[in-house]
Scaffold this motif. Structure first.
Motif, PDB file in Angstrom:
ATOM      1  N   ALA A 289     -41.568 -57.263   0.926  1.00 32.14           N
ATOM      2  CA  ALA A 289     -41.903 -57.905  -0.359  1.00 32.14           C
ATOM      3  C   ALA A 289     -40.973 -57.395  -1.461  1.00 32.14           C
ATOM      4  O   ALA A 289     -40.415 -58.182  -2.236  1.00 32.14           O
ATOM      5  CB  ALA A 289     -43.364 -57.627  -0.709  1.00 32.14           C
ATOM      6  N   GLY A 290     -40.775 -56.074  -1.524  1.00 34.79           N
ATOM      7  CA  GLY A 290     -39.942 -55.486  -2.572  1.00 34.79           C
ATOM      8  C   GLY A 290     -38.484 -55.875  -2.424  1.00 34.79           C
ATOM      9  O   GLY A 290     -37.819 -56.237  -3.400  1.00 34.79           O
ATOM     10  N   LEU A 291     -37.981 -55.822  -1.189  1.00 34.22           N
ATOM     11  CA  LEU A 291     -36.568 -56.167  -0.978  1.00 34.22           C
ATOM     12  C   LEU A 291     -36.308 -57.642  -1.258  1.00 34.22           C
ATOM     13  O   LEU A 291     -35.285 -58.015  -1.830  1.00 34.22           O
ATOM     14  CB  LEU A 291     -36.162 -55.864   0.465  1.00 34.22           C
ATOM     15  CG  LEU A 291     -35.578 -54.488   0.758  1.00 34.22           C
ATOM     16  CD1 LEU A 291     -35.270 -54.347   2.243  1.00 34.22           C
ATOM     17  CD2 LEU A 291     -34.312 -54.227  -0.062  1.00 34.22           C
ATOM     18  N   ARG A 396     -35.196 -40.692  -9.949  1.00 32.80           N
ATOM     19  CA  ARG A 396     -35.623 -41.706 -10.934  1.00 32.80           C
ATOM     20  C   ARG A 396     -36.844 -42.481 -10.410  1.00 32.80           C
ATOM     21  O   ARG A 396     -37.840 -42.651 -11.116  1.00 32.80           O
ATOM     22  CB  ARG A 396     -34.457 -42.661 -11.173  1.00 32.80           C
ATOM     23  CG  ARG A 396     -34.837 -43.942 -11.913  1.00 32.80           C
ATOM     24  CD  ARG A 396     -33.703 -44.946 -11.769  1.00 32.80           C
ATOM     25  NE  ARG A 396     -33.947 -46.194 -12.441  1.00 32.80           N
ATOM     26  CZ  ARG A 396     -33.706 -47.390 -11.876  1.00 32.80           C
ATOM     27  NH1 ARG A 396     -33.247 -47.477 -10.642  1.00 32.80           N
ATOM     28  NH2 ARG A 396     -33.919 -48.489 -12.560  1.00 32.80           N
ATOM     29  N   ALA A 397     -36.770 -42.930  -9.141  1.00 36.25           N
ATOM     30  CA  ALA A 397     -37.867 -43.737  -8.591  1.00 36.25           C
ATOM     31  C   ALA A 397     -39.145 -42.909  -8.515  1.00 36.25           C
ATOM     32  O   ALA A 397     -40.231 -43.369  -8.914  1.00 36.25           O
ATOM     33  CB  ALA A 397     -37.478 -44.263  -7.214  1.00 36.25           C
ATOM     34  N   ALA A 398     -39.022 -41.668  -8.015  1.00 37.34           N
ATOM     35  CA  ALA A 398     -40.224 -40.825  -7.862  1.00 37.34           C
ATOM     36  C   ALA A 398     -40.862 -40.580  -9.228  1.00 37.34           C
ATOM     37  O   ALA A 398     -42.084 -40.632  -9.383  1.00 37.34           O
ATOM     38  CB  ALA A 398     -39.854 -39.505  -7.191  1.00 37.34           C
ATOM     39  N   HIS A 436     -37.828 -48.008  -6.933  1.00 32.28           N
ATOM     40  CA  HIS A 436     -37.981 -47.585  -5.536  1.00 32.28           C
ATOM     41  C   HIS A 436     -37.067 -48.412  -4.628  1.00 32.28           C
ATOM     42  O   HIS A 436     -36.342 -47.861  -3.790  1.00 32.28           O
ATOM     43  CB  HIS A 436     -39.457 -47.742  -5.118  1.00 32.28           C
ATOM     44  CG  HIS A 436     -39.668 -47.734  -3.640  1.00 32.28           C
ATOM     45  ND1 HIS A 436     -39.586 -46.587  -2.884  1.00 32.28           N
ATOM     46  CD2 HIS A 436     -39.940 -48.742  -2.763  1.00 32.28           C
ATOM     47  CE1 HIS A 436     -39.806 -46.891  -1.614  1.00 32.28           C
ATOM     48  NE2 HIS A 436     -40.018 -48.184  -1.514  1.00 32.28           N
ATOM     49  N   VAL A 437     -37.094 -49.726  -4.812  1.00 31.94           N
ATOM     50  CA  VAL A 437     -36.280 -50.587  -3.938  1.00 31.94           C
ATOM     51  C   VAL A 437     -34.790 -50.328  -4.191  1.00 31.94           C
ATOM     52  O   VAL A 437     -33.996 -50.232  -3.247  1.00 31.94           O
ATOM     53  CB  VAL A 437     -36.622 -52.089  -4.158  1.00 31.94           C
ATOM     54  CG1 VAL A 437     -35.764 -52.959  -3.262  1.00 31.94           C
ATOM     55  CG2 VAL A 437     -38.092 -52.358  -3.889  1.00 31.94           C
ATOM     56  N   HIS A 438     -34.436 -50.178  -5.468  1.00 29.84           N
ATOM     57  CA  HIS A 438     -33.030 -49.902  -5.824  1.00 29.84           C
ATOM     58  C   HIS A 438     -32.573 -48.621  -5.117  1.00 29.84           C
ATOM     59  O   HIS A 438     -31.491 -48.559  -4.522  1.00 29.84           O
ATOM     60  CB  HIS A 438     -32.943 -49.752  -7.350  1.00 29.84           C
ATOM     61  CG  HIS A 438     -31.563 -49.889  -7.905  1.00 29.84           C
ATOM     62  ND1 HIS A 438     -31.322 -49.994  -9.245  1.00 29.84           N
ATOM     63  CD2 HIS A 438     -30.343 -49.924  -7.323  1.00 29.84           C
ATOM     64  CE1 HIS A 438     -30.018 -50.098  -9.452  1.00 29.84           C
ATOM     65  NE2 HIS A 438     -29.404 -50.051  -8.302  1.00 29.84           N
ATOM     66  N   SER A 439     -33.441 -47.616  -5.177  1.00 30.56           N
ATOM     67  CA  SER A 439     -33.107 -46.338  -4.554  1.00 30.56           C
ATOM     68  C   SER A 439     -32.947 -46.495  -3.030  1.00 30.56           C
ATOM     69  O   SER A 439     -32.037 -45.933  -2.418  1.00 30.56           O
ATOM     70  CB  SER A 439     -34.204 -45.321  -4.916  1.00 30.56           C
ATOM     71  OG  SER A 439     -34.522 -44.515  -3.855  1.00 30.56           O
TER      72      SER A 439
END
Ligand code: TC6
Ligand code: FAD
Length: 572
Positions: A289-291, A396-398, A436-439
């Motif tokens: 879903a995120g990707l 950054r995501a965390a 999160h997805v970017h990471s």
């Protein structure tokens, strides 16, 4: 077949037969049902549509209104559209092409509703293609793009189908009407998870096409003077042009690699699910879903950047870019609207964060959430080191996931219901899920380039591209990295100057990098992106074929312009 569909472009009546109808049989039918329908579908002896969305509901699948009510006296399901808003609306190929459809409907048996399930319904005669009794069909009209595809509507007036037409791999209804639960209620959605995964590759392909067009054209096009009196340079020599195009080129590579990971992950988790192990389903859903959401959104924006980078000619259909944009825009909405999909990923992340707080060690694509330190130690980081860049994205995501989750907890502690707290934090949640997805995409890119074995120089070029992608992400989202002091202003300045260096480093390989996508002119369908670079000759030929050029004086002159001009002149 995939290549043939690509060549036709813009979608055709049987596109959804291949990408949604046949995979739904593969994934949701029992072995016996596959024997009956799969070969027919694979050999295109029947043509199918995937009929889920209704006029009133697309996103909220639990809110669908079409019913499938089991009648044990005849061992049939009665498929019905009880309201106008329950009309199936949007399915590709449903309007004029398909003679079968997998129909998502609320299953009722023994007076109880068990939620949405898939049913195989014949909608047109195999003899004369007329709609079957009780079925009303039509096309929904022109769309932004994909007009080769007859996205359609369907209404069912108490249409009876045999019990065996419920796709029963997971849930079942016995002859006497007993409902047998699936191992997970979300298995009825498994085909959507699969399709979202394939959208990541479609996004990569669309962005690869756009960057191929824009990079090739930027080597043909010459404009202005870099230095007074010197010949006009190729526009790709301008740093601003490189800054527009190379991050899109790098993203196209990043998305190809992400799509490989997705395909492999889908295969491995569905393999475990076949053996009864459902433990990977939640992560597979969250990742797909995120990707899907992230890659399609970046692709649509990126194609428009490519269009603008081609100046006026980019706006012409001759460039192929408007069609590519229209196709990518559809990917942002179809198969789960992007915001809604990103919120599904956020839901999973919040759950994982809570588990990590409770001391559980996280694994897979979220393992970093428990590994990253909440209070960073600032320092001059080496911004040209890929490991440093990956760590920065994970930090950054965390941080953003933690912040969104804590904010939500805070709202609940103030007395808000969980659902209200969720809604009031949903912008933060979306941003956290995107981070999160970017990471993930950055890490996967960095890991993939390290596995390149064939050629040292290929690995070096891909490593530069990966650095460029990561540095661009950091400079574009600098505030996120600066917020808790993980990166300093000096680190961001260093990232900017490394990024400039990477633009110059990628420049000599840019054409080879787009040629490596190996997109034939017939697939690109772009005058600007032609492999032979003969843009101007073909632009002229293309324009001459415009229907307006069929006659020297167009009929509209005699009908409207001539009398209008005449009357104006008469007034003088
Ligand atoms: C070329 C164009 C082709 C286009 C074709 C189309 O468009 S075809 C049409 C395409 N149409 C669409 O794509 C429609 C988009 N809409 C949907 O997919 C669903 O309505 C939804 C996911 C938005 C909500 O679903 P809901 O209200 O049932 O769920 P909820 O939010 O209440 O969460 C409850 C739990 O379920 C979990 N879970 C959810 N989904 C999945 C899954 N697939 N797998 C596994 N798990 C899943 C979720 O994580 C949560 O777990 P938790 O936290 O409790 O452990
Ligand atoms: C080109 C194309 C092809 C398609 N092909 C098919 C097909 O073959 N078969 C099929 O069944 N369907 C198909 N669809 C339909 C598609 O799946 C739906 O349009 C899609 O799932 C979005 O649903 P919706 O239209 O109900 O959007 P809506 O949900 O109405 O979205 C409108 C807005 O509401 C917001 N929103 C909705 N719910 C929430 C929420 N919970 N939280 C926050 N915001 C929310 C969205 O973010 C969006 O901004 C197709 C659509 C397109 C455009």
């Amino acid at each position: 077949m995939a290549a043939a569909l690509q060549t036709l472009g813009g979608g055709i009546g049987i596109t959804l037969h291949w990408i949604a109808f046949t995979p739904t049989i593969e994934q949701q039918a029992t072995e016996e049902q596959k024997k009956k329908w799969l070969k027919l579908a694979q050999d295109v002896a029947i043509v199918g549509a995937y009929a889920q969305t209704e006029m009133g509901h697309g996103t909220f699948v639990r809110g669908l209104e079409t019913t499938a009510t089991y009648d044990p006296s005849t061992q049939e399901f009665v498929i019905n559209s009880p309201t106008l808003t329950s009309t199936k609306w949007w399915p590709g190929g449903l309007g004029k092409t398909a003679n079968h459809a997998t129909v998502m409907a609320q299953l009722y048996t023994r007076g109880k509703c068990y939620g949405p399930h898939n049913f195989m319904v014949q909608i047109r005669s195999l003899e004369n293609h007329q709609p079957c009794p009780g079925v009303t069909l039509g096309d929904i009209g022109p769309k932004m793009e994909s007009n080769g595809n007859d996205n359609g509507f369907a209404r069912f007036d108490h249409v009876r189908i045999p019990r065996e037409n419920m796709l029963m791999k997971f849930a079942r209804v016995e002859a006497d009407g007993t409902y047998v639960q699936p191992p997970s209620s979300k298995l009825a959605y498994s085909n959507m998870v699969y399709l979202r995964g394939t959208f990541v590759m479609s996004a990569a392909q669309a962005l690869a096409s756009a960057t191929t067009i824009a990079v090739r054209y930027s080597c043909v096009r010459r404009q202005s003077e870099m230095k007074p009196g010197e010949p006009e340079p190729q526009i790709l020599e301008y740093q601003t042009q490189q800054y527009k195009l190379f991050p899109q080129l790098a993203a196209a590579y990043a998305f190809w690699f992400a799509s490989w990971f997705m395909t492999q992950q889908h295969g491995s988790i569905t393999g475990s699910m076949e053996k009864g192990d459902m433990s990977g389903l939640a992560e597979l859903h969250a990742l797909s879903a995120g990707l899907k959401s992230y890659t399609t959104a970046v692709t649509a924006r990126g194609i428009d950047v490519c269009r603008m980078a081609c100046g006026g000619h980019g706006y012409s259909h001759a460039s192929g870019l408007p069609a590519l944009f229209g196709g990518a825009a559809a990917l942002c909405t179809a198969e789960g609207e992007n915001t809604v999909m990103m919120l599904q990923t956020a839901r999973y992340l919040v759950k994982c964060f809570a588990q990590s707080q409770a001391g559980k060690r996280l694994t897979g694509t979220v393992a970093y959430l428990s590994a990253v330190q909440p209070s960073p130690v600032a320092g001059n980081r080496n911004m040209s080191d890929l490991g440093t860049l990956v760590a920065a994205f994970q930090h950054r995501a965390a941080r953003m996931v933690r912040h969104a989750a804590m904010q939500m907890q805070g709202e609940m502690q103030k007395g808000k219901a969980r659902e209200d707290a969720w809604n009031s934090c949903s912008v933060l949640l979306i941003k956290a899920a995107e981070a999160h997805v970017h990471s993930f995409v950055v890490r996967n890119f960095a890991e993939t380039v390290q596995t390149v074995e064939v050629d040292e120089s290929v690995r070096a070029v891909l490593t530069s591209l990966c650095q460029l992608y990561s540095l661009y992400g950091i400079t574009e989202h600098a505030g996120d990295f600066l917020k808790d002091g993980y990166l300093t202003g000096r680190d961001i300045d260093a990232a900017s100057s490394h990024l400039s260096a990477m633009l110059a480093r990628v420049r000599p390989d840019a054409v080879a990098l787009v040629d490596a996508f190996d997109l034939h002119d017939k697939i690109l369908r772009s005058v600007l992106g032609r492999y032979d670079g003969r843009v101007y000759e073909h632009l002229y030929e293309w324009a001459k074929k415009s229907p307006l050029n069929k006659s020297e004086v167009h009929e509209s002159y005699y009908k409207y312009l001539q009398p209008f001009l005449k009357s104006n002149r008469a007034k003088l």
